[in-house]
Design an enzyme around this catalytic site. Structure first.
Site, PDB file in Angstrom:
ATOM      1  N   CYS A  74      43.645  46.221  32.326  1.00 10.65           N
ATOM      2  CA  CYS A  74      43.831  47.111  31.206  1.00 10.65           C
ATOM      3  C   CYS A  74      42.632  47.101  30.193  1.00 10.65           C
ATOM      4  O   CYS A  74      42.162  48.106  29.712  1.00 10.65           O
ATOM      5  CB  CYS A  74      44.921  47.285  30.629  1.00 10.65           C
ATOM      6  SG  CYS A  74      46.588  48.076  31.704  1.00 10.65           S
TER       7      CYS A  74
ATOM      8  N   CYS B 195      47.185  42.903  29.353  1.00  9.10           N
ATOM      9  CA  CYS B 195      46.744  42.685  30.735  1.00  9.10           C
ATOM     10  C   CYS B 195      45.287  42.974  30.463  1.00  9.10           C
ATOM     11  O   CYS B 195      44.583  43.951  30.012  1.00  9.10           O
ATOM     12  CB  CYS B 195      47.243  44.224  31.597  1.00  9.10           C
ATOM     13  SG  CYS B 195      46.531  44.232  33.104  1.00  9.10           S
TER      14      CYS B 195
ATOM     15  N   ASN C 223      46.293  40.849  47.249  1.00 10.69           N
ATOM     16  CA  ASN C 223      46.937  39.443  46.982  1.00 10.69           C
ATOM     17  C   ASN C 223      48.306  39.809  46.210  1.00 10.69           C
ATOM     18  O   ASN C 223      48.475  40.918  45.704  1.00 10.69           O
ATOM     19  CB  ASN C 223      46.228  38.285  46.110  1.00 10.69           C
ATOM     20  CG  ASN C 223      45.244  37.737  46.833  1.00 10.69           C
ATOM     21  OD1 ASN C 223      45.198  37.504  48.096  1.00 10.69           O
ATOM     22  ND2 ASN C 223      44.166  37.372  46.172  1.00 10.69           N
TER      23      ASN C 223
ATOM     24  N   ASP D 157      33.583  40.721  40.981  1.00 17.08           N
ATOM     25  CA  ASP D 157      34.586  39.455  40.532  1.00 17.08           C
ATOM     26  C   ASP D 157      33.771  38.627  39.829  1.00 17.08           C
ATOM     27  O   ASP D 157      32.695  38.153  40.332  1.00 17.08           O
ATOM     28  CB  ASP D 157      35.199  38.976  41.719  1.00 17.08           C
ATOM     29  CG  ASP D 157      36.445  38.053  41.596  1.00 17.08           C
ATOM     30  OD1 ASP D 157      37.594  38.507  41.969  1.00 17.08           O
ATOM     31  OD2 ASP D 157      36.233  37.019  41.085  1.00 17.08           O
TER      32      ASP D 157
ATOM     33  N   HIS E  41      45.035  45.406  42.362  1.00 17.21           N
ATOM     34  CA  HIS E  41      43.416  45.310  42.539  1.00 17.21           C
ATOM     35  C   HIS E  41      43.406  45.221  44.096  1.00 17.21           C
ATOM     36  O   HIS E  41      44.056  44.287  44.931  1.00 17.21           O
ATOM     37  CB  HIS E  41      42.867  44.586  41.950  1.00 17.21           C
ATOM     38  CG  HIS E  41      43.259  42.856  41.708  1.00 17.21           C
ATOM     39  ND1 HIS E  41      44.438  42.633  41.155  1.00 17.21           N
ATOM     40  CD2 HIS E  41      42.978  42.119  42.461  1.00 17.21           C
ATOM     41  CE1 HIS E  41      44.599  41.473  41.121  1.00 17.21           C
ATOM     42  NE2 HIS E  41      43.700  40.952  42.194  1.00 17.21           N
TER      43      HIS E  41
HETATM   44  P1  AMP Z   1      44.236  37.827  42.355  1.00 16.29           P
HETATM   45  O1  AMP Z   1      44.311  36.145  42.755  1.00 16.29           O
HETATM   46  O2  AMP Z   1      44.163  38.758  43.725  1.00 16.29           O
HETATM   47  O3  AMP Z   1      44.975  38.232  41.453  1.00 16.29           O
HETATM   48  O4  AMP Z   1      42.674  37.845  41.790  1.00 16.29           O
HETATM   49  C1  AMP Z   1      42.221  38.194  40.452  1.00 16.29           C
HETATM   50  C2  AMP Z   1      40.782  38.265  40.618  1.00 16.29           C
HETATM   51  O5  AMP Z   1      40.207  38.477  39.426  1.00 16.29           O
HETATM   52  C3  AMP Z   1      40.150  36.837  40.784  1.00 16.29           C
HETATM   53  O6  AMP Z   1      39.370  36.847  42.073  1.00 16.29           O
HETATM   54  C4  AMP Z   1      39.419  36.468  39.561  1.00 16.29           C
HETATM   55  O7  AMP Z   1      38.207  36.004  39.568  1.00 16.29           O
HETATM   56  C5  AMP Z   1      39.073  37.830  39.030  1.00 16.29           C
HETATM   57  N1  AMP Z   1      39.068  38.163  37.683  1.00 16.29           N
HETATM   58  C6  AMP Z   1      39.744  37.524  36.626  1.00 16.29           C
HETATM   59  N2  AMP Z   1      39.217  38.033  35.498  1.00 16.29           N
HETATM   60  C7  AMP Z   1      38.319  38.873  35.522  1.00 16.29           C
HETATM   61  C8  AMP Z   1      37.106  39.251  34.798  1.00 16.29           C
HETATM   62  N3  AMP Z   1      37.404  39.309  33.585  1.00 16.29           N
HETATM   63  N4  AMP Z   1      36.315  40.136  35.455  1.00 16.29           N
HETATM   64  C9  AMP Z   1      36.184  40.125  36.812  1.00 16.29           C
HETATM   65  N5  AMP Z   1      36.961  39.428  37.501  1.00 16.29           N
HETATM   66  C10 AMP Z   1      38.036  38.946  37.059  1.00 16.29           C
HETATM   67 ZN    ZN Z   2      46.974  46.365  33.353  1.00 20.07          ZN
END
Ligand code: AMP
Ligand code: ZN
Length: 130
Positions: free
Chosen positions: A27, A24, A105, A50, A116
């Site tokens: 994680c 993950c 989401n 983000d 999150h």
């Molecule tokens: P969701 O669609 O609600 O699952 O959103 C996941 C969010 O995580 C998205 O807005 C991505 O841009 C963000 N995301 C994915 N990987 C990372 C990362 N390594 N650091 C910061 N944000 C991330």
């Molecule tokens: Zn996790």
């Protein structure tokens, strides 16, 4: 070498404490395996920007415990949820955000399977994207 062993020992402790899931991405951010600049950290929660923001302010507020989604939250995780909201409140106050949105989401809208909360704010926000 010693540094690496210490890192692995700390990671193992966190893995047990927070039920860290091996593959993950969030994680890995919690354990430090993937580097991130936390904008907030408490015993139960981390928050970071983000990577692909859709608003001027776009933070992710993440429980250290690997909870998959809003659909898998159990009663015993109420304190993790409360801790997420406490961090959200602090970020809103510290950044003097006078208009903001908190969002989860789920289902096909959720891309990272580790619970999150999105904290979105700022003038250029496109509210329709959520
Ligand atoms: P969701 O669609 O609600 O699952 O959103 C996941 C969010 O995580 C998205 O807005 C991505 O841009 C963000 N995301 C994915 N990987 C990372 C990362 N390594 N650091 C910061 N944000 C991330
Ligand atoms: Zn996790």
């Amino acid at each position: 070498m010693i540094k690496k062993a210490k890192f692995l020992a700390k990671e193992a402790q966190l893995r047990i404490k927070y039920m860290i899931s091996k593959d993950c991405i969030f994680c890995k951010i919690v354990t430090g395996e993937i580097k991130s600049n936390f904008v907030a950290e408490t015993e139960k929660v981390v928050a970071f920007a983000d990577i692909n923001p859709i608003a001027e302010v776009h933070f992710l507020i993440v429980p250290k415990k690997h909870i998959e989604s809003v659909l898998t939250i159990s009663d015993s995780e109420a304190s993790d949820l409360m801790a997420m909201h406490e961090v959200a409140k602090k970020l809103i106050e510290d950044n003097k955000l006078d208009a903001f949105r908190l969002a989860y989401n789920g289902g096909r809208f959720q891309h990272v399977p580790h619970l999150h909360m999105h904290l979105l704010a700022g003038k250029k926000i496109d509210w329709r994207k959520l």
